[in-house]
Design a protein around this motif. Structure first.
Motif, PDB file in Angstrom:
ATOM      1  N   ILE A 154       3.013   8.670  -0.012  1.00 31.72           N
ATOM      2  CA  ILE A 154       3.727   8.193  -1.200  1.00 31.72           C
ATOM      3  C   ILE A 154       4.258   9.375  -2.010  1.00 31.72           C
TER       4      ILE A 154
ATOM      5  N   LYS B  25       9.123   2.156   5.730  1.00 25.98           N
ATOM      6  CA  LYS B  25       8.126   2.638   4.775  1.00 25.98           C
ATOM      7  C   LYS B  25       7.236   1.485   4.337  1.00 25.98           C
TER       8      LYS B  25
ATOM      9  N   GLU C 202       7.112  11.169  -0.082  1.00 26.50           N
ATOM     10  CA  GLU C 202       8.363  10.414  -0.045  1.00 26.50           C
ATOM     11  C   GLU C 202       9.046  10.417  -1.413  1.00 26.50           C
TER      12      GLU C 202
ATOM     13  N   THR D  26       4.554   2.715  -0.745  1.00 33.66           N
ATOM     14  CA  THR D  26       5.606   3.718  -0.909  1.00 33.66           C
ATOM     15  C   THR D  26       6.816   3.118  -1.598  1.00 33.66           C
TER      16      THR D  26
ATOM     17  N   ASN E  80       3.673   7.217   7.951  1.00 27.67           N
ATOM     18  CA  ASN E  80       2.943   6.344   7.030  1.00 27.67           C
ATOM     19  C   ASN E  80       1.433   6.492   7.139  1.00 27.67           C
TER      20      ASN E  80
END
Length: 329
Positions: A138, A58, A141, A62, A132
């Motif tokens: 963001i 990540k 996740e 994030t 990503n």
């Protein structure tokens, strides 16, 4: 969220802040934020804050977003436990997420673009890194890690992004779309961001706040840190300030926009000005959330007057503002 729209409903519909999370160099708790000490040189270590499991592959933004989400949800009493051993204490579908980030995954995107350009093919692009490339990575996740199943949105609105994200949260709460909204502002420091920002002083950090209506907070006996009294989005700094302070007089202080175009001295003369970008570097999409989080921290430290937060300048495509005051006793 265009035009001039001021939202200032009756007190029972005034969203409140019940949790703050921060990931900033040299800051351990929100109590460290109201001061104006220079930030430490060591960057935030997400693995030390929330455990390293689940961070691999990540991007930096994030990682920082997960840190502040963890801390804000815990501070608000919506999450039990620490690091990897956590459990949501409310219905997952009742918690929404809105993230503001203009450059969050840009380094990931440019890495893949460079690889494709060099190879004239995407065959060397690993499937592991492709998540990503999503602008919503963001927020998604964060939702996955903490099982937050309410509305999920990323705002990439330039200078006003952070306060626009807060504005979305206020709208969702008043419309009944969610009972709790986790708002995150995050920007990473890397070569790509520095080049686009045109400066080596850029924020490497994040801030988060949890918003809910007063009745919801009262049901949980949650501590109210601050109230978001009103919000607006206008075309000028002077217009934004006038819309938010015209009826209630001057605030105790105001968080000014970042950038070369400083607000005119005739706007709120004599009112204490706070320039967070001067401390942490250009914060871009994270600035507005950082401003609101800082205001809540000042209230916790004893500040009693209302504080005005403003992002965007007359040279941008808009100016956003939120008037914040201490939680009611």
């Amino acid at each position: 969220m265009s035009g001039t729209t001021v939202l200032a409903p009756e007190a029972t519909r005034t969203p409140v802040i019940t949790g703050v999370g921060l990931a900033l160099p040299g800051v351990e708790t929100p109590a460290d934020l109201p001061g104006r000490a220079e930030p430490g040189t060591e960057p935030v270590d997400p693995a030390a804050r929330i455990g390293k499991k689940g961070l691999r592959y990540k991007d930096r933004a994030t990682h920082l977003g997960l840190v502040v989400a963890h801390d804000a949800l815990r501070a608000a009493g919506l999450l039990e436990g620490e690091k990897l051993d956590t459990r949501l204490t409310v219905e997952p579908s009742s918690v929404a997420v809105v993230v503001s980030s203009n450059f969050g995954n840009l380094d990931s995107v440019t890495d893949v673009v460079d690889t494709v350009a060099a190879e004239k093919s995407s065959r060397l692009v690993s499937p592991i890194v492709t998540p990503n490339l999503s602008s919503n990575v963001i927020a998604s996740e964060v939702a996955i890690r903490f099982t937050l199943r309410g509305p999920n949105l990323t705002v990439c609105n330039g200078a006003t992004g952070g306060l626009d994200a807060v504005g979305w949260a206020l709208s969702w709460l008043r419309a009944g779309r969610a009972r709790y909204v986790l708002v995150i502002g995050v920007e990473p420091d890397n070569a790509v961001v520095r080049k686009l920002q045109g400066t080596d002083r850029v924020l490497d950090g994040a801030a988060a706040v949890v918003l809910e209506l007063p009745a919801t907070a009262a049901e949980r006996s949650a501590e109210v840190l601050a109230e978001c009294v009103a919000s607006t989005r206008t075309s000028s700094v002077a217009g934004c300030v006038a819309a938010l302070t015209g009826d209630g007089g001057a605030p105790a202080g105001w968080y000014v926009p970042e950038g070369a175009d400083a607000p005119d001295a005739d706007v709120l003369p004599g009112v204490d000005r706070v320039d967070l970008a001067g401390v942490w570097g250009r914060a871009s999409g994270a600035l507005g959330v950082l401003q609101v989080a800082s205001a809540a921290a000042r209230f916790a430290a004893g500040e009693r007057g209302a504080l005005l937060t403003v992002s965007g300048s007359d040279g941008d495509d808009g100016v956003a503002g939120v008037l914040v005051r201490p939680g009611r006793d």
